[in-house]
Design a protein around this motif. Structure first.
Motif, PDB file in Angstrom:
ATOM      1  N   GLY A 304       0.755  -1.244   0.000  1.00  0.00           N
ATOM      2  CA  GLY A 304       0.000   0.000   0.000  1.00  0.00           C
ATOM      3  C   GLY A 304       0.783   1.290   0.000  1.00  0.00           C
ATOM      4  O   GLY A 304       0.508   2.189  -0.793  1.00  0.00           O
ATOM      5  N   ASP A 305       1.759   1.441   0.891  1.00  0.00           N
ATOM      6  CA  ASP A 305       2.477   2.710   0.996  1.00  0.00           C
ATOM      7  C   ASP A 305       3.902   2.617   0.451  1.00  0.00           C
ATOM      8  O   ASP A 305       4.762   3.424   0.803  1.00  0.00           O
ATOM      9  CB  ASP A 305       2.486   3.214   2.439  1.00  0.00           C
ATOM     10  CG  ASP A 305       2.940   2.156   3.444  1.00  0.00           C
ATOM     11  OD1 ASP A 305       3.288   1.029   3.019  1.00  0.00           O
ATOM     12  OD2 ASP A 305       2.935   2.455   4.656  1.00  0.00           O
ATOM     13  N   PHE A 520      -2.718  -3.535   1.465  1.00  0.00           N
ATOM     14  CA  PHE A 520      -2.420  -3.239   2.863  1.00  0.00           C
ATOM     15  C   PHE A 520      -1.174  -2.374   2.934  1.00  0.00           C
ATOM     16  O   PHE A 520      -0.195  -2.607   2.216  1.00  0.00           O
ATOM     17  CB  PHE A 520      -2.175  -4.533   3.637  1.00  0.00           C
ATOM     18  CG  PHE A 520      -3.418  -5.236   4.114  1.00  0.00           C
ATOM     19  CD1 PHE A 520      -3.657  -5.420   5.466  1.00  0.00           C
ATOM     20  CD2 PHE A 520      -4.357  -5.711   3.207  1.00  0.00           C
ATOM     21  CE1 PHE A 520      -4.801  -6.077   5.910  1.00  0.00           C
ATOM     22  CE2 PHE A 520      -5.493  -6.356   3.637  1.00  0.00           C
ATOM     23  CZ  PHE A 520      -5.732  -6.546   4.985  1.00  0.00           C
ATOM     24  N   THR A 521      -1.194  -1.386   3.813  1.00  0.00           N
ATOM     25  CA  THR A 521       0.022  -0.616   4.054  1.00  0.00           C
ATOM     26  C   THR A 521       0.974  -1.435   4.932  1.00  0.00           C
ATOM     27  O   THR A 521       0.615  -2.505   5.446  1.00  0.00           O
ATOM     28  CB  THR A 521      -0.293   0.711   4.742  1.00  0.00           C
ATOM     29  OG1 THR A 521      -0.930   0.444   6.007  1.00  0.00           O
ATOM     30  CG2 THR A 521      -1.183   1.586   3.877  1.00  0.00           C
ATOM     31  N   THR A 522       2.168  -0.922   5.104  1.00  0.00           N
ATOM     32  CA  THR A 522       3.195  -1.643   5.854  1.00  0.00           C
ATOM     33  C   THR A 522       2.714  -2.030   7.248  1.00  0.00           C
ATOM     34  O   THR A 522       2.765  -3.200   7.636  1.00  0.00           O
ATOM     35  CB  THR A 522       4.462  -0.779   5.969  1.00  0.00           C
ATOM     36  OG1 THR A 522       4.950  -0.503   4.654  1.00  0.00           O
ATOM     37  CG2 THR A 522       5.526  -1.490   6.776  1.00  0.00           C
ATOM     38  N   MET A 523       2.254  -1.044   8.031  1.00  0.00           N
ATOM     39  CA  MET A 523       1.856  -1.333   9.409  1.00  0.00           C
ATOM     40  C   MET A 523       0.565  -2.135   9.455  1.00  0.00           C
ATOM     41  O   MET A 523       0.390  -2.985  10.346  1.00  0.00           O
ATOM     42  CB  MET A 523       1.711  -0.041  10.208  1.00  0.00           C
ATOM     43  CG  MET A 523       1.671  -0.277  11.715  1.00  0.00           C
ATOM     44  SD  MET A 523       3.219  -0.990  12.365  1.00  0.00           S
ATOM     45  CE  MET A 523       4.199   0.491  12.590  1.00  0.00           C
ATOM     46  N   ALA A 524      -0.324  -1.912   8.515  1.00  0.00           N
ATOM     47  CA  ALA A 524      -1.546  -2.722   8.472  1.00  0.00           C
ATOM     48  C   ALA A 524      -1.192  -4.185   8.227  1.00  0.00           C
ATOM     49  O   ALA A 524      -1.751  -5.092   8.857  1.00  0.00           O
ATOM     50  CB  ALA A 524      -2.477  -2.204   7.384  1.00  0.00           C
ATOM     51  N   THR A 564      -5.575   0.713   5.467  1.00  0.00           N
ATOM     52  CA  THR A 564      -4.610   1.375   6.347  1.00  0.00           C
ATOM     53  C   THR A 564      -4.944   1.082   7.808  1.00  0.00           C
ATOM     54  O   THR A 564      -6.029   0.585   8.125  1.00  0.00           O
ATOM     55  CB  THR A 564      -4.644   2.900   6.160  1.00  0.00           C
ATOM     56  OG1 THR A 564      -5.958   3.379   6.513  1.00  0.00           O
ATOM     57  CG2 THR A 564      -4.342   3.302   4.726  1.00  0.00           C
ATOM     58  N   THR A 565      -4.017   1.432   8.689  1.00  0.00           N
ATOM     59  CA  THR A 565      -4.337   1.422  10.120  1.00  0.00           C
ATOM     60  C   THR A 565      -5.295   2.576  10.401  1.00  0.00           C
ATOM     61  O   THR A 565      -5.415   3.508   9.596  1.00  0.00           O
ATOM     62  CB  THR A 565      -3.073   1.590  10.976  1.00  0.00           C
ATOM     63  OG1 THR A 565      -2.552   2.916  10.771  1.00  0.00           O
ATOM     64  CG2 THR A 565      -2.016   0.561  10.602  1.00  0.00           C
TER      65      THR A 565
END
Length: 768
Positions: A304-305, A520-524, A564-565
């Protein structure tokens, strides 16, 4: 369905068989809007290298269903494909699954439904909704027109049937080839031969950076401090082998398929498609692309990011972009996103421009990013078995179609009951990214309390004003397009009126593959993988002390934009503005994968524990088809001209010592529209070398990254065109006599019949 005891006995041995297959999915390479950037002017003009579908089947070798696939077609039972809204049949063999990684922007509903229907015809009861996972490499350089939802079809003006059909045909063919390979290997394994899967990983930091660091920094500091990177730097891979012979590799690494910029018009698989070619050619250098027996899949992780543009985001003026909004000041002093661009790893190296087919640094940057991934894959391939983790145990697949847009209700860890929302895209979505900036005065990082241009409120109201529930549910997103509440003339958002998405887990022993319907982003990604690993331990799905291998792969099955988170969502940059089901989207997926899908893996019939899901509708028959104009006819452009005639011949001699980076050969032919025949499993061009006996051997095709084809319509009135074929001679090319052959198809006026032709260049010498 066989009795649970039969399934259990088949899977309890712990042995695993596999099958691998590859096929061509290259759609129309000209006159088709490209998928990813949603840029109306980005219409393709040629081919850099072909797109492939790579299928990986894993299953119990003594599967009780496998014999059915060997029955004559006349004896097979045809399964009727349910309509959208009907109960998901959750069919397909439970102790065998197929994961397909395609050189496409993303997996999505309509294509997946079409593939499953074809599989039911070809191999009834073997593959179906439950055990087929389909993921895209996220290339932004392929032809579009295959996504189910209207909004994502806008730039392609709807479904492009020729591309849709090419993807379906190639995907099915790759699975059938993998199935044949599986059946043959399963018989050998049952007879005592050894097949094995091993897991390995590597750390690859150089191939990506976080393009939304402002959003990432909104996550709790104590959580961020647990990691030494703001990206998921793991290159994870499963190695497939017979005895000591390596047969394939399936990897996951998070990097966007945006190495090639929005102004690129040459069809390709971007960095992951190129990385796959690099690995396959390194293992079998004498085989042509797409014809190797060794198959390398380069799937996405928490994409995602991420961005491959590792030089960072800069204003065209040379200043750094605004950190929060990714804007730059225009001549009038207004902050706008249009001139904030990411720079690739080779940006500014002028000596590389001469080798670029488009005169930009993105092509050399694409090669660098691909090579990082290929090198990691080859490193894992070369490791000893003892340096990798064996994958052993039962094979299972579970899937649930979830109505996320209808308000999926669940409890958070603290007991609070929350719901997801009808799908919506925010003002931050319209700001685009530093890989592909948006338009007008939109910017990233715009929430419902920020000042904004009220003109866009008028525009959104004219289209469809979001309901009061939607505004409240999506807050702090400022809703621009309430796509989940728009269904005329057909569904604007993913999954139909109820926003149905497909969630899935494919298990092979200690490997748990989370197949996710979005980016999904990294933290998600970290959060859902950690929660999944914890739940696996709690459920006792593995022996005590054995750590699970949890891998995330997307965008797959249904394209539902971003995840995202909740903290990143509050920032409402592009990724948060594109998290369509609201602030609790990630927590909903964590709940689904850990509380519904994982527990179902404990039984022999997972469907008994999963609530009945419904199938999302396919909108192919309802969709616009305005982006696919028909070829009227082709003309060579004159009475004494013929298709395939050479307009520009190559030089008689090319010296590699005089061009250490490689020499360019370019030949121009009188051409015809490539859309007359996609030449699936074939090629539009060949580079041939003359053998000692005078025969000609093909050494390069349009599947190689060193060749390219560009097509130009020289007269729309007459229907004449030119095809330019180029070959960047690699520095290690053997000296010899070569020629270039063009293979095309022209369409006759009046009759509309299509005829094949070819053109051949003069011979030329390649000298050391």
């Amino acid at each position: 369905m066989s009795p649970p005891c039969a399934e259990a006995s088949a899977a309890s041995t712990g042995s695993i068989a596999f099958g691998l297959g590859i096929a061509d999915i290259t759609g129309p390479i000209v006159e088709t809007n490209m998928m990813g950037y949603a840029a109306l002017p980005q219409t393709n003009t040629g081919l850099a290298y072909r797109s492939r579908s790579r299928a990986f089947i894993v299953g119990a070798p003594s599967s009780p269903f496998s014999l059915k696939s060997r029955l004559p077609r006349a004896l097979r039972r045809r399964t009727v494909h349910p309509k959208g809204g009907d109960k998901d049949p959750n069919d397909g063999q439970q102790d065998r699954w197929v994961f397909v990684n395609s050189d496409l922007c993303m997996g999505d509903t309509a294509i997946r439904r079409a593939v499953v229907e074809r599989l039911r015809e070809e191999l009834p009861d073997v593959y179906g909704e439950r055990n087929f996972g389909w993921s895209g490499t996220h290339s932004h350089s392929g032809p579009g027109g295959f996504i189910n939802a209207l909004v994502v079809q806008t730039s392609s003006k709807g479904i492009v049937q020729q591309n849709f059909d090419a993807i379906v045909e190639g995907t099915v063919l790759s699975i059938l080839r993998a199935h044949s390979d599986f059946e043959s290997r399963a018989a050998r394994v049952t007879a005592g031969e050894k097949a094995s899967l091993h897991f390995g990983n590597a750390t690859v930091r150089e191939a990506h950076i976080n393009r939304s660091k402002y959003s990432y920094l909104q996550n709790p500091e104590e959580e961020r401090e647990r990691y030494d990177s703001d990206q998921d730097d793991e290159f994870a891979a499963v190695r497939f082998q017979d005895g000591d012979q390596k047969k394939g590799l399936l990897s996951w690494y998070a990097v966007h398929g945006t190495s090639l910029y929005e102004n690129n018009t040459l069809t390709s698989g971007d960095n992951k498609g190129l990385a796959a070619i690099m690995v396959e050619q390194a293992v079998e250098p004498e085989s042509l692309p797409g014809k190797t027996s060794f198959i390398a899949g380069m799937a996405q992780g928490s994409v995602g990011d991420t961005t491959p543009n590792t030089g960072g985001a800069w204003c065209d003026s040379g200043e750094t972009c605004d950190f929060q909004h990714s804007t730059c000041a225009n001549p009038k002093g207004k902050e706008r996103v249009q001139t904030c661009h990411g720079r690739g790893p080779t940006w500014g190296k002028d000596e590389l421009l001469a080798q670029s087919p488009t005169g930009g640094w993105d092509w050399s940057g694409n090669e660098v990013t691909a090579k990082y991934q290929a090198d990691a894959a080859l490193d894992i391939l070369g490791r000893a078995d003892g340096d990798l983790i064996p994958i052993e145990g039962e094979v299972r697949s579970v899937k649930w179609n979830v109505a996320m847009g209808a308000g999926f209700q669940f409890a958070l860890d603290n007991g609070t009951v929350v719901t997801t929302c009808p799908a919506a895209l925010g003002y931050g979505f319209a700001g685009g990214t530093t890989d592909g900036p948006g338009a007008f005065d939109f910017s990233q990082g715009t929430n419902d309390t920020d000042s904004h241009n009220p003109f866009w409120d008028v525009v959104r109201t004219a289209i469809k004003a979001p309901s009061a529930h939607q505004i409240d549910c999506q807050s702090p997103k400022r809703v621009l397009l309430s796509i989940g509440e728009q269904h005329y003339p057909y569904d604007w958002g993913p999954g139909g009126p109820d926003g149905i998405v497909e969630t899935q887990i494919l298990r092979a022993g200690n490997l748990f593959l989370l197949v996710v319907p979005g980016e999904f982003t990294t933290m998600a990604g970290r959060r859902i993988k950690e929660r999944a690993a914890k739940k696996i331990a709690e459920l006792g799905l593995l022996p005590k002390g054995q750590a699970p291998i949890v891998v995330l792969s997307g965008p797959a099955n249904t394209y539902s934009h971003y995840i995202t988170t909740i903290e990143e969502y509050s920032a409402q940059r592009y990724e948060g503005g594109s998290t369509v089901f609201g602030p609790h989207t990630l927590d909903a997926y964590i709940y689904i994968y850990t509380n519904i899908l994982l527990p179902a893996l404990r039984t022999d019939d997972a469907a008994q524990l999963i609530p009945p899901g419904r199938l999302a509708p396919s909108n192919v028959d309802k969709a616009f088809h305005l982006g696919e104009t028909k070829v009227v006819y082709d003309s060579p452009g004159g009475l004494r001209k013929n298709f395939g005639d050479v307009i520009t011949q190559p030089e008689p001699r090319y010296s590699l010592s005089e061009s250490p980076a490689g020499a360019n050969v370019t030949v121009a032919f009188i051409g015809a529209n490539p859309r007359n025949d996609l030449r699936l499993e074939g090629t539009y061009l060949e580079v041939q070398v003359r053998e000692d006996d005078g025969s000609w051997r093909v050494v390069r095709t349009d599947g190689h990254a060193s060749t390219l084809l560009r097509w130009t319509l020289t007269s729309k009135t007459v229907g004449s065109s030119q095809t330019d074929i180029a070959w960047l001679i690699e520095p290690d090319t053997p000296p010899g006599t070569y020629r270039i052959v063009y293979r095309g198809n022209h369409k006759q006026p009046v009759t509309g019949r299509i005829y094949e032709f070819e053109g051949t260049s003069n011979e030329f010498e390649v000298a050391a």
